[in-house]
Design a protein around this motif. Structure first.
Motif: not given
Length: 122
Positions: A84-93, A105-112
């Motif tokens: 949680p160190h880039h609060r200025e970004l959309e899709n935080f954290p 970024s969006t929450e990645p799936h490990f396979m992606d």
């Protein structure tokens, strides 16, 4: 449920064309939570450090993660994480570190993540 999820991660590493070998540095599985830390050596002599912390309540929830990819000279290629160190970004954290920049970024799936690694290391 968590053990099955971790098994699928390890199987994907075994089958991946980008992974030379991997080493589990820590694995903890309880009824409702699990922690997995892996160091993987890549076919180009780079490294991927994988950190996954999940909880389970009818489904697996990725609570904390970091997928840190560095080249053979230990220079960052990419890192997906939700520290949680880039609060200025959309899709935080959720965010992605690249050479000298941080992107939403969006929450990645490990396979992606693994597919992106394989695509770039072809």
């Amino acid at each position: 449920m968590i053990q099955s999820y971790f098994s699928s991660v390890k199987t994907a590493l075994i089958l991946s064309t980008a992974i030379k070998h991997y080493h589990i540095t820590r694995e903890m599985v309880k009824d409702l939570e699990g922690y997995l830390r892996i160091q993987a050596s890549l076919v180009d002599n780079g490294q991927m450090d994988i950190f996954i912390y999940v909880t389970s309540n009818l489904k697996i929830t990725l609570e904390k993660y970091s997928f840190h990819w560095q080249d053979k000279d230990k220079k960052l290629v990419m890192r997906w994480d939700n520290a949680p160190h880039h609060r200025e970004l959309e899709n935080f954290p959720h965010h992605l570190h690249l050479e000298g920049e941080t992107r939403p970024s969006t929450e990645p799936h490990f396979m992606d993540v693994l597919r992106e690694l394989e695509r770039r290391l072809k």
